[in-house]
Design a protein around this motif. Structure first.
Motif, mmCIF file in Angstrom:
data_model
loop_
_atom_site.group_PDB
_atom_site.id
_atom_site.type_symbol
_atom_site.label_atom_id
_atom_site.label_comp_id
_atom_site.label_asym_id
_atom_site.label_seq_id
_atom_site.Cartn_x
_atom_site.Cartn_y
_atom_site.Cartn_z
ATOM 1 N N VAL A 64 0.794 -1.397 -0.080
ATOM 2 C CA VAL A 64 -0.008 -0.129 0.191
ATOM 3 C C VAL A 64 0.965 1.339 -0.002
ATOM 4 O O VAL A 64 0.446 2.348 -0.804
ATOM 5 C CB VAL A 64 -1.091 0.018 1.219
ATOM 6 N N PRO A 65 1.985 1.314 0.659
ATOM 7 C CA PRO A 65 2.786 2.616 0.866
ATOM 8 C C PRO A 65 3.388 2.854 -0.542
ATOM 9 O O PRO A 65 3.314 3.939 -1.075
ATOM 10 C CB PRO A 65 3.842 2.382 1.824
ATOM 11 N N THR A 68 0.327 4.344 -2.803
ATOM 12 C CA THR A 68 -0.058 5.721 -2.186
ATOM 13 C C THR A 68 0.759 6.651 -2.730
ATOM 14 O O THR A 68 0.842 7.946 -2.607
ATOM 15 C CB THR A 68 -0.441 5.847 -0.701
ATOM 16 N N ASP A 70 3.579 6.808 -0.908
ATOM 17 C CA ASP A 70 4.555 7.137 0.391
ATOM 18 C C ASP A 70 6.053 6.613 0.235
ATOM 19 O O ASP A 70 6.967 7.205 0.528
ATOM 20 C CB ASP A 70 4.060 6.710 1.293
#
Length: 152
Positions: A64-65, A68, A70
């Motif tokens: 997920v990071p 996203t 990030d």
């Protein structure tokens, strides 16, 4: 009441006592499936595919990071300048290779699953551990068994 239901209820009690939400949800789900009569259809599917689904969900959560934004190429490059990152890379490689041997052990000796499940339940319920799966446990067991075989 069946032995399986009683066992699950005991595990539910352990989960409540230990305040372990993951164990409570897992046992609650299994009891609901069992008591609604869907167990004959769902349990074989969960048993054969559940670990793969779980690994997929964990992989999604870890990625997920990246999704996203990030973590990008710059952050990855910066991270790899640290020797801690190289330790993490090595650990990731080691755990994947150890888990591979766990798959082999579970295929060759399926009854070992009961002992692995017991160890996982104890760690989750009593020590607030995380049930990351029997594959790594089986892989570690496999390595120890090979060591004992070699030097025993």
């Amino acid at each position: 009441m069946s032995q399986a239901s009683l066992f699950l209820l005991i595990l539910l009690g352990i989960g409540v006592f230990a305040k372990n939400q993951s164990l409570m949800i897992a046992v609650g789900f299994l009891l609901a499936v069992k008591w609604t009569g869907l167990d004959a259809k769902l349990f074989p599917l969960l048993q054969s595919k559940g670990i793969n689904w779980g690994v997929t969900v964990i992989t999604i959560a870890v990625l997920v990071p990246i999704a996203t934004g990030d973590i990008g190429f710059k952050q990855m490059g910066d991270a790899l300048k640290s020797y801690y990152a190289w330790i993490a890379v090595g650990s990731g490689i080691a755990v994947a290779l150890i888990a591979k041997n766990g798959v082999t052990l579970l295929a060759q000796d399926p009854h070992i699953t009961a002992a692995l499940v017991l160890g996982t339940i104890l760690a989750v319920a009593l020590f607030n551990g995380v049930a990351v799966g029997p594959l790594i446990g089986a892989g570690i067991a496999y390595l120890v068994m090979q060591f004992v075989k070699l030097f025993g």
